[in-house]
Design a protein around this motif. Sequence first.
Motif, PDB file in Angstrom:
ATOM      1  N   TYR A 153      39.071  19.575   7.325  1.00 57.54           N
ATOM      2  CA  TYR A 153      40.570  19.029   7.204  1.00 57.54           C
ATOM      3  C   TYR A 153      40.305  17.790   7.597  1.00 57.54           C
ATOM      4  O   TYR A 153      40.804  16.683   6.722  1.00 57.54           O
ATOM      5  N   TRP A 154      39.816  17.371   8.373  1.00 55.72           N
ATOM      6  CA  TRP A 154      39.819  15.850   9.126  1.00 55.72           C
ATOM      7  C   TRP A 154      39.102  14.984   8.109  1.00 55.72           C
ATOM      8  O   TRP A 154      39.292  13.862   7.737  1.00 55.72           O
ATOM      9  N   PRO A 155      37.552  15.290   7.606  1.00 58.39           N
ATOM     10  CA  PRO A 155      36.972  14.587   6.561  1.00 58.39           C
ATOM     11  C   PRO A 155      37.827  14.569   5.173  1.00 58.39           C
ATOM     12  O   PRO A 155      37.725  13.253   4.723  1.00 58.39           O
ATOM     13  N   GLY A 156      38.561  15.375   5.121  1.00 53.43           N
ATOM     14  CA  GLY A 156      39.403  15.504   3.710  1.00 53.43           C
ATOM     15  C   GLY A 156      40.569  14.172   3.873  1.00 53.43           C
ATOM     16  O   GLY A 156      40.678  13.558   2.928  1.00 53.43           O
ATOM     17  N   VAL A 157      41.090  14.269   5.152  1.00 49.39           N
ATOM     18  CA  VAL A 157      42.090  13.106   5.403  1.00 49.39           C
ATOM     19  C   VAL A 157      41.406  11.847   5.694  1.00 49.39           C
ATOM     20  O   VAL A 157      41.765  10.729   4.819  1.00 49.39           O
ATOM     21  N   MET A 158      40.224  11.636   6.122  1.00 52.95           N
ATOM     22  CA  MET A 158      39.670  10.293   6.364  1.00 52.95           C
ATOM     23  C   MET A 158      39.048  10.046   4.785  1.00 52.95           C
ATOM     24  O   MET A 158      38.974   8.805   4.633  1.00 52.95           O
ATOM     25  N   THR A 159      38.560  11.066   4.044  1.00 54.48           N
ATOM     26  CA  THR A 159      38.256  10.620   2.593  1.00 54.48           C
ATOM     27  C   THR A 159      39.414   9.910   1.929  1.00 54.48           C
ATOM     28  O   THR A 159      39.223   8.986   1.349  1.00 54.48           O
ATOM     29  N   LEU A 160      40.526  10.422   1.983  1.00 53.28           N
ATOM     30  CA  LEU A 160      41.778   9.689   1.293  1.00 53.28           C
ATOM     31  C   LEU A 160      42.088   8.412   1.783  1.00 53.28           C
ATOM     32  O   LEU A 160      42.189   7.548   1.127  1.00 53.28           O
ATOM     33  N   ALA A 161      41.809   8.194   3.105  1.00 51.30           N
ATOM     34  CA  ALA A 161      42.053   6.829   3.548  1.00 51.30           C
ATOM     35  C   ALA A 161      41.009   6.065   3.026  1.00 51.30           C
ATOM     36  O   ALA A 161      41.291   4.629   2.910  1.00 51.30           O
ATOM     37  N   ALA A 162      39.562   6.475   3.226  1.00 48.34           N
ATOM     38  CA  ALA A 162      38.507   5.818   2.809  1.00 48.34           C
ATOM     39  C   ALA A 162      38.469   4.981   1.115  1.00 48.34           C
ATOM     40  O   ALA A 162      38.276   3.889   0.839  1.00 48.34           O
ATOM     41  N   ILE A 163      38.793   6.233   0.448  1.00 48.23           N
ATOM     42  CA  ILE A 163      38.848   5.581  -1.117  1.00 48.23           C
ATOM     43  C   ILE A 163      40.064   4.800  -1.601  1.00 48.23           C
ATOM     44  O   ILE A 163      40.000   4.471  -2.714  1.00 48.23           O
ATOM     45  N   SER A 164      40.988   4.954  -0.450  1.00 49.51           N
ATOM     46  CA  SER A 164      42.202   4.120  -1.198  1.00 49.51           C
ATOM     47  C   SER A 164      42.353   2.726  -0.477  1.00 49.51           C
ATOM     48  O   SER A 164      43.400   2.227  -0.204  1.00 49.51           O
ATOM     49  N   SER A 165      41.160   2.374   0.119  1.00 52.67           N
ATOM     50  CA  SER A 165      41.431   1.062   1.066  1.00 52.67           C
ATOM     51  C   SER A 165      39.919   0.218   0.517  1.00 52.67           C
ATOM     52  O   SER A 165      38.983   0.587   0.177  1.00 52.67           O
ATOM     53  N   SER A 166      40.039  -1.120   0.767  1.00 50.10           N
ATOM     54  CA  SER A 166      38.747  -1.879   0.661  1.00 50.10           C
ATOM     55  C   SER A 166      37.670  -1.594   1.760  1.00 50.10           C
ATOM     56  O   SER A 166      38.233  -1.282   2.834  1.00 50.10           O
ATOM     57  N   ALA A 167      36.462  -2.072   1.440  1.00 52.98           N
ATOM     58  CA  ALA A 167      35.644  -2.040   2.599  1.00 52.98           C
ATOM     59  C   ALA A 167      35.645  -2.995   3.631  1.00 52.98           C
ATOM     60  O   ALA A 167      35.635  -2.439   4.798  1.00 52.98           O
ATOM     61  N   ALA A 168      36.436  -4.006   3.522  1.00 49.43           N
ATOM     62  CA  ALA A 168      36.898  -5.016   4.578  1.00 49.43           C
ATOM     63  C   ALA A 168      37.914  -4.369   5.744  1.00 49.43           C
ATOM     64  O   ALA A 168      37.987  -4.796   6.806  1.00 49.43           O
ATOM     65  N   ASP A 169      38.610  -3.549   4.907  1.00 51.41           N
ATOM     66  CA  ASP A 169      39.991  -2.869   5.726  1.00 51.41           C
ATOM     67  C   ASP A 169      39.757  -1.584   6.195  1.00 51.41           C
ATOM     68  O   ASP A 169      40.737  -1.016   6.473  1.00 51.41           O
ATOM     69  N   ARG A 170      38.652  -0.807   5.934  1.00 48.28           N
ATOM     70  CA  ARG A 170      38.545   0.550   6.096  1.00 48.28           C
ATOM     71  C   ARG A 170      38.544   0.997   7.419  1.00 48.28           C
ATOM     72  O   ARG A 170      39.166   1.947   7.687  1.00 48.28           O
ATOM     73  N   SER A 171      37.942   0.262   8.363  1.00 45.40           N
ATOM     74  CA  SER A 171      37.749   0.646   9.735  1.00 45.40           C
ATOM     75  C   SER A 171      39.515   0.501  10.279  1.00 45.40           C
ATOM     76  O   SER A 171      39.881   1.473  10.880  1.00 45.40           O
ATOM     77  N   LYS A 172      40.205  -0.518   9.635  1.00 41.80           N
ATOM     78  CA  LYS A 172      41.666  -0.606  10.299  1.00 41.80           C
ATOM     79  C   LYS A 172      42.475   0.696   9.787  1.00 41.80           C
ATOM     80  O   LYS A 172      43.248   1.111  10.396  1.00 41.80           O
TER      81      LYS A 172
END
Length: 449
Positions: free
Chosen positions: A139-158
Motif C-alpha cells: 500500500y505505502w509504496p503504491g501511494v508513494m509511487t503516485l506521488a513520485a511519478i506526478s512530481s518533478s525531481a526537484a520537488d519530489r522530497s517535498k
Amino acid sequence: MSLSCLCHAAVAVLRRIEPTIVLQQLGSALSNTALQMAVRDGCLNATYPDVSPEDGRQKAMTDFFMTYNLILRLVPIVPALLLARCGDRGRRKVPIVVPLCGHLLLSVILLVVVVYRLPLEVMFGGAVVYGLLGGFGAYWPGVMTLAAISSSAADRSKVMMKVELLYGAAGVVGSLASGHMFLVYSATLGNGIILLAVSVLLRVLCLLQSVFLLQVNPQPSKEPEDTTCLLPDTSDEAPPPPPSPEAAAAERNRVNVVLLVVTALLYGAAVGGAVEILEVFVLKEPLSWSATEVGYGNAAGSLIFLTSFLGVMVFRRCISEVALILMGMLSFASGIYFMSFVRTTSMFYLARSLNLFALIPMPTIRSLLSQQVPASSCGTTLTYLQMALKLSGLAYIPAFTKIYQRTLDWFPGFVFTLASSITVLGMIPISIVSCRSRLMRQATRTQSE
C-alpha cells in the motif's frame, strides 16, 4: 450555481489520493489503540515461572507483538512485489486497492475477537490474510509511487513529505479520539466495540473511494535527463569498450545506492525495534497508561509527521537532502536515548519532543532513490526497498523483544539505548555518501574547467 461548484470541487478532491490516505490512517489509528488495549486485557492473567506478575504480563505482550509483527513483515513480501509489478504495468490503483481490502478484513477480525472474546491468537490468522493481500508493504509504496511519478525531481522530497504530513495529521486526530472512544460503553458489548465499529466504517469508506472515485493521472516529467543520477540509465546500445569517465562515475554511484540502502536498513531497524517495545513499555509500571493516555501517546507519535514536514519545508532550501537525513537521525537518536530513563508521563512527552524531525530520513531516502530510475520501474524500486525493510524486521524484532525481556529486572530502557546506538551507526554510510558526492562534484568541476 455556487452549490454546483462546491459539488464539483468536492468530487475533484475525492478523486485524489489524499482522501484515501486520510481515511485509511484514521481507521488504522483507531484500530491500533483497540489492538493495544485488547492485548493488554488478554494478557492480564499471564504467568511465567520465577517472574513477577507485572514482568509476566510484559513478556506475554511482547511475545504476542513479536509474532504478530513478524507475520506482518514476512507474509506480504511476494504479494507486494507482484502488486508492484502490476502497478508498474499501468494499473496504478491495484497496489492501493488490494491492500485496503486487507486492512478492512483485519479490522473486522479484531472486532470479532473483541466481541466474542476469542483468543488473541486468532489475530495471527488475520495478519496472514492481511499479508496475502499485500499489507502496508504494498500500500505505502503504491501511494508513494503516485506521488513520485506526478512530481518533478526537484520537488519530489517535498511532495512525499506532504503525503507523510497528511498521514501524520490523520494519525493525530484518530489517536486523540481513539482513547476517548474506547471508553464509550455499551451495556451489551463493553468497551472498545464502538471504537472498532467506527474503524471498520472508515475503512469501508476508504475502500469504496479508492475503487469508484480515485483517479490516477500521472504527469511524466519532461525535464532533461540527469546525467549524474545514482543509477545509470539502461539502453539497448552497447557501452564503448574502453572505460569512460561516465562509466567510472556510474560505478561510483552504484556504491552510493548501496550506502543509502544500508542507511535505510539500520535506521529502520532502530526505529522499528524501539517503537515495538514502546507499545508495551507504556503499559507497565511506573507509567501504567490507560486507554486515553495510550491514545494521547499515539497522537504524540503521529505529531512527529507534522513537525518533520515543517522541518523539510524550512531547511530544504538551505541544506542538502543528505544533511536533512542526518538531522532527522540525530533527532531520533537523542530522543530515544532519553526515553531509556523515562519514569513519568511528562518525561515521556519530553523525550518525544526531541524526536521532532525523526521521520525526515525515510521519505528523503526514498526520494533520492526514486529520482534515479525511470517512472516505469519506480514502484518496483520503492517496493524492493520496503521489502528489504520488512525482511530486516525478521532479525531486529526478535532481538529487541528478547533483549527487553531479559533486561526488565535491571534496566527496562536498555533497548532504547541500543536503538540510539544503531541510529548513530547508521549515520556513517550516509555521511560517506555526502563525502563521495562532494568529491564527485569537485572532480566534475575540475574537468569542465
